[in-house]
Design a protein around this motif. Structure first.
Motif, PDB file in Angstrom:
ATOM      1  N   VAL A 120      16.782  19.027  80.796  1.00 32.93           N
ATOM      2  CA  VAL A 120      16.692  18.228  82.021  1.00 32.93           C
ATOM      3  C   VAL A 120      17.966  17.421  82.193  1.00 32.93           C
ATOM      4  O   VAL A 120      18.739  17.243  81.254  1.00 32.93           O
ATOM      5  CB  VAL A 120      15.474  17.260  81.992  1.00 32.93           C
ATOM      6  CG1 VAL A 120      14.169  18.020  81.898  1.00 32.93           C
ATOM      7  CG2 VAL A 120      15.601  16.260  80.846  1.00 32.93           C
ATOM      8  N   GLU A 121      18.181  16.962  83.416  1.00 31.95           N
ATOM      9  CA  GLU A 121      19.202  15.949  83.691  1.00 31.95           C
ATOM     10  C   GLU A 121      18.447  14.690  84.096  1.00 31.95           C
ATOM     11  O   GLU A 121      18.044  14.533  85.250  1.00 31.95           O
ATOM     12  CB  GLU A 121      20.143  16.430  84.795  1.00 31.95           C
ATOM     13  CG  GLU A 121      21.000  17.623  84.379  1.00 31.95           C
ATOM     14  CD  GLU A 121      21.909  18.125  85.496  1.00 31.95           C
ATOM     15  OE1 GLU A 121      22.156  17.340  86.451  1.00 31.95           O
ATOM     16  OE2 GLU A 121      22.366  19.272  85.416  1.00 31.95           O
ATOM     17  N   GLU A 122      18.239  13.818  83.110  1.00 27.68           N
ATOM     18  CA  GLU A 122      17.321  12.702  83.263  1.00 27.68           C
ATOM     19  C   GLU A 122      17.989  11.334  83.240  1.00 27.68           C
ATOM     20  O   GLU A 122      17.305  10.305  83.340  1.00 27.68           O
ATOM     21  CB  GLU A 122      16.272  12.753  82.139  1.00 27.68           C
ATOM     22  CG  GLU A 122      16.728  12.219  80.789  1.00 27.68           C
ATOM     23  CD  GLU A 122      17.735  13.089  80.046  1.00 27.68           C
ATOM     24  OE1 GLU A 122      18.182  12.653  78.973  1.00 27.68           O
ATOM     25  OE2 GLU A 122      18.097  14.175  80.521  1.00 27.68           O
ATOM     26  N   VAL A 125      17.044   8.791  86.208  1.00 26.68           N
ATOM     27  CA  VAL A 125      15.628   8.443  86.225  1.00 26.68           C
ATOM     28  C   VAL A 125      15.263   7.636  84.986  1.00 26.68           C
ATOM     29  O   VAL A 125      14.573   6.609  85.067  1.00 26.68           O
ATOM     30  CB  VAL A 125      14.761   9.717  86.313  1.00 26.68           C
ATOM     31  CG1 VAL A 125      13.295   9.402  85.997  1.00 26.68           C
ATOM     32  CG2 VAL A 125      14.861  10.334  87.688  1.00 26.68           C
ATOM     33  N   TYR A 139      16.681  14.144  89.724  1.00 28.90           N
ATOM     34  CA  TYR A 139      16.180  14.621  88.446  1.00 28.90           C
ATOM     35  C   TYR A 139      16.177  16.144  88.477  1.00 28.90           C
ATOM     36  O   TYR A 139      15.692  16.753  89.435  1.00 28.90           O
ATOM     37  CB  TYR A 139      14.765  14.082  88.231  1.00 28.90           C
ATOM     38  CG  TYR A 139      14.065  14.535  86.976  1.00 28.90           C
ATOM     39  CD1 TYR A 139      14.677  14.456  85.727  1.00 28.90           C
ATOM     40  CD2 TYR A 139      12.768  15.035  87.034  1.00 28.90           C
ATOM     41  CE1 TYR A 139      14.027  14.850  84.582  1.00 28.90           C
ATOM     42  CE2 TYR A 139      12.098  15.437  85.892  1.00 28.90           C
ATOM     43  CZ  TYR A 139      12.734  15.337  84.665  1.00 28.90           C
ATOM     44  OH  TYR A 139      12.074  15.729  83.525  1.00 28.90           O
ATOM     45  N   CYS A 157      13.378  11.405  92.981  1.00 25.84           N
ATOM     46  CA  CYS A 157      12.261  10.645  92.426  1.00 25.84           C
ATOM     47  C   CYS A 157      12.350   9.169  92.782  1.00 25.84           C
ATOM     48  O   CYS A 157      13.419   8.558  92.674  1.00 25.84           O
ATOM     49  CB  CYS A 157      12.223  10.780  90.904  1.00 25.84           C
ATOM     50  SG  CYS A 157      12.068  12.488  90.320  1.00 25.84           S
ATOM     51  N   CYS A 183       7.966  12.286  92.430  1.00 25.26           N
ATOM     52  CA  CYS A 183       9.099  13.188  92.657  1.00 25.26           C
ATOM     53  C   CYS A 183       8.749  14.300  93.653  1.00 25.26           C
ATOM     54  O   CYS A 183       7.664  14.883  93.596  1.00 25.26           O
ATOM     55  CB  CYS A 183       9.527  13.834  91.342  1.00 25.26           C
ATOM     56  SG  CYS A 183      10.046  12.658  90.064  1.00 25.26           S
TER      57      CYS A 183
END
Length: 224
Positions: A120-122, A125, A139, A157, A183
Motif C-alpha cells: 500500500v501507499e499509506e 492516511v 491511499y 479517504c 474511502c
C-alpha cells in the motif's frame, strides 16, 4: 471477521459522524449502505472463537508481540506472533502460516490469505490517523489477482477522530482515540475503516478492509 464490531460501543454512530463530513458527496449513500451491511450482517452459524485460555497459553509460550485477528466473511479467528521487525514494520504469522505486516499497527500487507494485499501507499492516511487529525488523503492498495497480476486501486479517504474508547485484550488495557476513515475511488468499492489510536500514535485495535477477497479484518493488540 466475526460479525461483531471492533468493540461493542464503536460502530454505526461513529461511522455516521465520519460520513456526515462528506457533505453532498454522491458516493455517500453507497458508502453508508456498504458499511452498514458489513458491520451488521451475520451468518446463520456462530463462528468459533479464540478463547481466553488460548490467549494465555500464547502469551506464556512467547515474550514477543502478539495480535488477535478476525476475518468477518470467513468467520475465522486467530492469534499471530511477531516473527520479524524492520523499523516501524512488524510481520506477524499465524499457525496456519498466514502473515500480516503492520506499520504502527496499520496492516500494510498480507500473505497466505488468497487475493493478498501486496503493498500500500499509506503515508498520508496513516499520518492523519496517528496524529488523530481530521483531513483527506490519497491511499493506494495493490492486490495479487488469480492470474498473478498486481491490481492497483486508488482511493481518496476522509479521516476524522471521534470519541475516546477503551481497548482491553490480553496484556493491553488502555484507552485511545477512535479514528474513522471513509474511502471512495473509481477503481474499487467504497469502504470504511476505523482504528483506536494511543496517545503515542500506535494503533491498538482496528477494523480494516483488505480487499474484495478477504474483506474486513479486525485486529487487536494482545501484547506490544
Amino acid at each position: 471477521m466475526t460479525g461483531t464490531r471492533l468493540r461493542q460501543g464503536i460502530g454505526l454512530c461513529a461511522l455516521l459522524t465520519a460520513l456526515a463530513a462528506c457533505g453532498n458527496d454522491p458516493q455517500r449513500p453507497r458508502i453508508l449502505e456498504t458499511a452498514y451491511q458489513t458491520l451488521f450482517q451475520r451468518g446463520e452459524t456462530a463462528p468459533s472463537e479464540v478463547t481466553g485460555q488460548q490467549i494465555l497459553a500464547t502469551l506464556q509460550a512467547t515474550d514477543r508481540p502478539v495480535i488477535y485477528l478476525s476475518i468477518e466473511d470467513r468467520k475465522s479467528q486467530a492469534l499471530a506472533v511477531e516473527i520479524q521487525q524492520n523499523g516501524a514494520y512488524d510481520t506477524f504469522a499465524t499457525t496456519e502460516r498466514q502473515s500480516f505486516t503492520l506499520r504502527n499497527g496499520y496492516i500494510v500487507a498480507t500473505r497466505g490469505l488468497g487475493g493478498d494485499l501486496m503493498s500500500v501507499e499509506e503515508d498520508a492516511v496513516l499520518a492523519l490517523i496517528r496524529a488523530r487529525r481530521t483531513g483527506t488523503a490519497t491511499y493506494v492498495m495493490r492486490f495479487l489477482t488469480a492470474e498473478d497480476v498486481t491490481e492497483e486501486l486508488t482511493y481518496r479517504c476522509g479521516v476524522e477522530p471521534d470519541q475516546t474508547v477503551p481497548v482491553s485484550m490480553g496484556l493491553i488495557n488502555a484507552t485511545g482515540t477512535e479514528m474513522v476513515v471513509a474511502c471512495t475511488g473509481e477503481d474499487g468499492p467504497p469502504f470504511v475503516d476505523y482504528f483506536v489510536v494511543s496517545a503515542e500514535g500506535e494503533i491498538l485495535g482496528s477494523k480494516q478492509w483488505l480487499g474484495t477477497t478477504t474483506g474486513y479484518v479486525a485486529m487487536h493488540r494482545v501484547r506490544l
